[in-house]
Design a protein around this motif. Structure first.
Motif, PDB file in Angstrom:
ATOM      1  N   GLY A   1       0.849  -1.179   0.000  1.00  0.00           N
ATOM      2  CA  GLY A   1       0.000   0.000   0.000  1.00  0.00           C
ATOM      3  C   GLY A   1       0.887   1.231   0.000  1.00  0.00           C
ATOM      4  N   PHE A   2       1.111   1.806  -1.165  1.00  0.00           N
ATOM      5  CA  PHE A   2       2.002   2.945  -1.388  1.00  0.00           C
ATOM      6  C   PHE A   2       1.459   4.162  -0.645  1.00  0.00           C
ATOM      7  CE2 PHE A   2       3.626   6.535  -3.784  1.00  0.00           C
ATOM      8  CZ  PHE A   2       4.848   6.133  -4.316  1.00  0.00           C
ATOM      9  N   ILE A   3       2.274   4.752   0.225  1.00  0.00           N
ATOM     10  CA  ILE A   3       1.858   5.944   0.965  1.00  0.00           C
ATOM     11  C   ILE A   3       2.568   7.165   0.384  1.00  0.00           C
ATOM     12  CG2 ILE A   3       1.738   7.114   3.193  1.00  0.00           C
ATOM     13  CD1 ILE A   3       1.748   4.438   4.563  1.00  0.00           C
ATOM     14  N   PRO A   4       1.837   8.131  -0.170  1.00  0.00           N
ATOM     15  CA  PRO A   4       2.453   9.361  -0.679  1.00  0.00           C
ATOM     16  C   PRO A   4       3.123  10.144   0.446  1.00  0.00           C
ATOM     17  CG  PRO A   4       0.224   9.094  -1.526  1.00  0.00           C
ATOM     18  CD  PRO A   4       0.396   8.078  -0.444  1.00  0.00           C
ATOM     19  N   SER A   5       4.235  10.787   0.139  1.00  0.00           N
ATOM     20  CA  SER A   5       5.026  11.483   1.162  1.00  0.00           C
ATOM     21  C   SER A   5       4.272  12.620   1.814  1.00  0.00           C
ATOM     22  CB  SER A   5       6.327  12.005   0.533  1.00  0.00           C
ATOM     23  OG  SER A   5       7.098  10.948   0.015  1.00  0.00           O
ATOM     24  N   GLU A   6       3.316  13.224   1.110  1.00  0.00           N
ATOM     25  CA  GLU A   6       2.629  14.391   1.669  1.00  0.00           C
ATOM     26  C   GLU A   6       1.656  14.045   2.800  1.00  0.00           C
ATOM     27  OE1 GLU A   6       0.567  13.480  -2.350  1.00  0.00           O
ATOM     28  OE2 GLU A   6       2.601  13.522  -1.524  1.00  0.00           O
ATOM     29  N   LEU A   7       1.347  12.775   3.001  1.00  0.00           N
ATOM     30  CA  LEU A   7       0.490  12.385   4.121  1.00  0.00           C
ATOM     31  C   LEU A   7       1.331  12.394   5.394  1.00  0.00           C
ATOM     32  CD1 LEU A   7      -1.545   9.474   2.484  1.00  0.00           C
ATOM     33  CD2 LEU A   7      -2.120  11.899   2.625  1.00  0.00           C
ATOM     34  N   LYS A   8       0.956  13.220   6.359  1.00  0.00           N
ATOM     35  CA  LYS A   8       1.826  13.538   7.494  1.00  0.00           C
ATOM     36  C   LYS A   8       1.761  12.536   8.631  1.00  0.00           C
ATOM     37  CE  LYS A   8       2.971  17.255   5.281  1.00  0.00           C
ATOM     38  NZ  LYS A   8       4.270  17.299   4.556  1.00  0.00           N
ATOM     39  N   ASN A   9       0.654  11.822   8.780  1.00  0.00           N
ATOM     40  CA  ASN A   9       0.530  10.886   9.897  1.00  0.00           C
ATOM     41  C   ASN A   9      -0.404   9.748   9.501  1.00  0.00           C
ATOM     42  OD1 ASN A   9      -2.223  11.843  10.345  1.00  0.00           O
ATOM     43  ND2 ASN A   9      -1.294  13.630  11.317  1.00  0.00           N
ATOM     44  N   MET A  10      -0.487   8.742  10.379  1.00  0.00           N
ATOM     45  CA  MET A  10      -1.271   7.557  10.042  1.00  0.00           C
ATOM     46  C   MET A  10      -2.760   7.854   9.964  1.00  0.00           C
ATOM     47  SD  MET A  10      -1.054   4.528   8.987  1.00  0.00           S
ATOM     48  CE  MET A  10       0.700   4.207   9.244  1.00  0.00           C
ATOM     49  N   GLU A  11      -3.241   8.843  10.706  1.00  0.00           N
ATOM     50  CA  GLU A  11      -4.653   9.221  10.586  1.00  0.00           C
ATOM     51  C   GLU A  11      -4.960   9.696   9.169  1.00  0.00           C
ATOM     52  OE1 GLU A  11      -7.968  12.343  12.452  1.00  0.00           O
ATOM     53  OE2 GLU A  11      -5.951  12.209  13.329  1.00  0.00           O
ATOM     54  N   MET A  12      -4.056  10.502   8.603  1.00  0.00           N
ATOM     55  CA  MET A  12      -4.237  10.961   7.225  1.00  0.00           C
ATOM     56  C   MET A  12      -4.154   9.798   6.248  1.00  0.00           C
ATOM     57  SD  MET A  12      -2.100  14.562   7.178  1.00  0.00           S
ATOM     58  CE  MET A  12      -2.591  14.906   5.477  1.00  0.00           C
ATOM     59  N   VAL A  13      -3.290   8.812   6.531  1.00  0.00           N
ATOM     60  CA  VAL A  13      -3.172   7.634   5.680  1.00  0.00           C
ATOM     61  C   VAL A  13      -4.487   6.864   5.664  1.00  0.00           C
ATOM     62  CG1 VAL A  13      -2.032   5.397   5.391  1.00  0.00           C
ATOM     63  CG2 VAL A  13      -0.676   7.423   5.971  1.00  0.00           C
ATOM     64  N   LYS A  14      -5.089   6.659   6.828  1.00  0.00           N
ATOM     65  CA  LYS A  14      -6.345   5.903   6.912  1.00  0.00           C
ATOM     66  C   LYS A  14      -7.466   6.623   6.170  1.00  0.00           C
ATOM     67  CE  LYS A  14      -4.726   2.513   9.344  1.00  0.00           C
ATOM     68  NZ  LYS A  14      -4.520   1.185   8.678  1.00  0.00           N
ATOM     69  N   ARG A  15      -7.519   7.942   6.290  1.00  0.00           N
ATOM     70  CA  ARG A  15      -8.532   8.705   5.557  1.00  0.00           C
ATOM     71  C   ARG A  15      -8.302   8.596   4.048  1.00  0.00           C
ATOM     72  NH1 ARG A  15     -11.282  13.133   7.839  1.00  0.00           N
ATOM     73  NH2 ARG A  15     -10.588  14.503   6.150  1.00  0.00           N
ATOM     74  N   PHE A  16      -7.043   8.664   3.654  1.00  0.00           N
ATOM     75  CA  PHE A  16      -6.682   8.563   2.247  1.00  0.00           C
ATOM     76  C   PHE A  16      -7.080   7.207   1.677  1.00  0.00           C
ATOM     77  CE2 PHE A  16      -3.442   7.189  -0.871  1.00  0.00           C
ATOM     78  CZ  PHE A  16      -3.589   8.167  -1.838  1.00  0.00           C
ATOM     79  N   GLU A  17      -6.834   6.140   2.428  1.00  0.00           N
ATOM     80  CA  GLU A  17      -7.090   4.788   1.936  1.00  0.00           C
ATOM     81  C   GLU A  17      -8.551   4.369   2.076  1.00  0.00           C
ATOM     82  OE1 GLU A  17      -2.701   2.730   2.624  1.00  0.00           O
ATOM     83  OE2 GLU A  17      -4.271   2.433   4.111  1.00  0.00           O
ATOM     84  N   ASN A  18      -9.194   4.755   3.161  1.00  0.00           N
ATOM     85  CA  ASN A  18     -10.544   4.264   3.458  1.00  0.00           C
ATOM     86  C   ASN A  18     -11.652   5.230   3.064  1.00  0.00           C
ATOM     87  OD1 ASN A  18      -9.311   2.010   4.633  1.00  0.00           O
ATOM     88  ND2 ASN A  18      -9.207   3.009   6.634  1.00  0.00           N
ATOM     89  N   GLY A  19     -11.289   6.483   2.793  1.00  0.00           N
ATOM     90  CA  GLY A  19     -12.296   7.492   2.513  1.00  0.00           C
ATOM     91  C   GLY A  19     -12.803   8.131   3.793  1.00  0.00           C
ATOM     92  N   TYR A  20     -13.594   9.175   3.644  1.00  0.00           N
ATOM     93  CA  TYR A  20     -14.090   9.894   4.819  1.00  0.00           C
ATOM     94  C   TYR A  20     -15.292  10.757   4.435  1.00  0.00           C
ATOM     95  CZ  TYR A  20     -11.358  13.630   2.621  1.00  0.00           C
ATOM     96  OH  TYR A  20     -10.852  14.531   1.725  1.00  0.00           O
ATOM     97  N   LYS A  21     -16.020  11.178   5.444  1.00  0.00           N
ATOM     98  CA  LYS A  21     -17.177  12.046   5.242  1.00  0.00           C
ATOM     99  C   LYS A  21     -16.724  13.497   5.205  1.00  0.00           C
ATOM    100  CE  LYS A  21     -21.841  12.953   7.051  1.00  0.00           C
ATOM    101  NZ  LYS A  21     -22.806  12.620   8.129  1.00  0.00           N
ATOM    102  N   LYS A  22     -17.049  14.183   4.120  1.00  0.00           N
ATOM    103  CA  LYS A  22     -16.638  15.574   3.958  1.00  0.00           C
ATOM    104  C   LYS A  22     -17.583  16.514   4.715  1.00  0.00           C
ATOM    105  CE  LYS A  22     -16.549  15.357  -0.614  1.00  0.00           C
ATOM    106  NZ  LYS A  22     -16.283  15.701  -2.035  1.00  0.00           N
ATOM    107  N   ASP A  23     -17.179  17.765   4.821  1.00  0.00           N
ATOM    108  CA  ASP A  23     -17.953  18.754   5.592  1.00  0.00           C
ATOM    109  C   ASP A  23     -19.359  18.949   5.031  1.00  0.00           C
ATOM    110  OD1 ASP A  23     -15.797  19.129   7.262  1.00  0.00           O
ATOM    111  OD2 ASP A  23     -15.047  20.911   6.198  1.00  0.00           O
ATOM    112  N   ASP A  24     -19.523  18.730   3.719  1.00  0.00           N
ATOM    113  CA  ASP A  24     -20.841  18.922   3.114  1.00  0.00           C
ATOM    114  C   ASP A  24     -21.720  17.683   3.225  1.00  0.00           C
ATOM    115  OD1 ASP A  24     -19.697  17.196   1.321  1.00  0.00           O
ATOM    116  OD2 ASP A  24     -19.753  18.552  -0.396  1.00  0.00           O
TER     117      ASP A  24
END
Length: 267
Positions: free
Chosen positions: A46-69
């Motif tokens: 699972g390739f992690i881009p360098s711009e993702l700063k922490n594992m929480e950001m990695v999980k959101r990137f990989e699993n998706g997330y609910k946006k503000d709208d």
């Protein structure tokens, strides 16, 4: 030098089946800095881009997330990377794809003894006569004939969690258009990993290839005549048990390799 001989007896290969980022790391060959030699190591699938700063950001990137709208942002699957698109420019952002730098400078080889794909079968609704929307899925193990291990092309990226300081190497497996055998099995996407024979594996990992040649290697299609496959137990990925051959009567007459024997039945 035969790469296959260099991996004989590697203890890290005696590990559970790898199924994704949360499973045991993959065994990988990667070159040293000046490409004068290579090392055997393990990497997270699972390739992690360098711009993702922490594992929480990695999980959101990989699993998706609910946006503000209130809408859902779909996650990104970086376990596989299409060989045809590694260095293409994203038409929307006008920027190179996340794999571009790694494809040009950080290429590796994943060591495997077999890989797994799912065959989809759509049953007919008995009431309406229409095909059901959800298919039945049957897993297959795919191997290279006469080889204990083989090489899959990969790219890797070193990643550091900027909160914890944890570092890890992360990878994507390169995929290409399926050959006739693997297209019959993996009938939903008709893709396969880019398997490389020794001489091309060495060129992929150890030489400074030009972008055009890199794409040629990334899209190399391994011959179906050199491969074999058989259907396996459906729940292997959930139970943790090793895959073993299983024959499915439901696949009789499909032409799939090793999928059904009239003398042997599940029932």
């Amino acid at each position: 030098m035969e790469l296959e001989k260099s991996i004989a007896g590697i203890t890290e290969l005696k590990r559970p089946t790898v199924l994704g980022p949360d499973s045991p790391p993959m065994v990988v060959l990667k070159p040293n800095q000046d490409r004068s030699d290579f090392e055997i190591t393990t990497m997270r699938w699972g390739f992690i881009p360098s711009e993702l700063k922490n594992m929480e950001m990695v999980k959101r990137f990989e699993n998706g997330y609910k946006k503000d709208d209130g809408t859902h942002q779909t996650g990104y699957d970086t376990e596989n990377a299409r060989g045809e698109e590694l260095i293409l420019i994203n038409p929307k952002t006008k920027k190179p794809k996340i794999y571009s730098e790694a494809a040009l400078s950080r290429r590796c080889l994943i060591i495997s003894n077999q890989y797994y794909e799912w065959h989809h079968v759509y049953r007919t609704n008995k009431r309406t006569g229409e095909l059901l929307k959800t298919p039945d899925k049957y897993p297959f193990a795919i191997k290279v004939k006469g080889k204990e291990y083989f090489f899959m092309a990969g790219i890797w990226n070193p990643w550091t969690d900027q909160e914890t300081g944890e570092t890890m190497d992360t990878l994507s497996i390169i995929t290409t258009e399926a050959n006739p055998l693997t297209a019959l099995i993996h009938n939903s996407k008709k893709r396969m990993p880019t398997l490389l024979p020794d001489e091309l594996a060495w060129e992929w990992m150890m030489t400074d290839v030009q972008p055009e040649r890199m794409t040629e290697l990334a899209t190399f299609q391994f011959s179906e005549e050199k491969m074999e496959a058989f259907s396996i137990n459906q729940k292997f990925q959930f139970t943790g048990e090793d895959p073993y051959p299983v024959n499915y009567p439901q696949l009789a007459g499909t032409g799939l390799p090793g999928s059904y024997s009239p003398q042997i039945s599940l029932f």
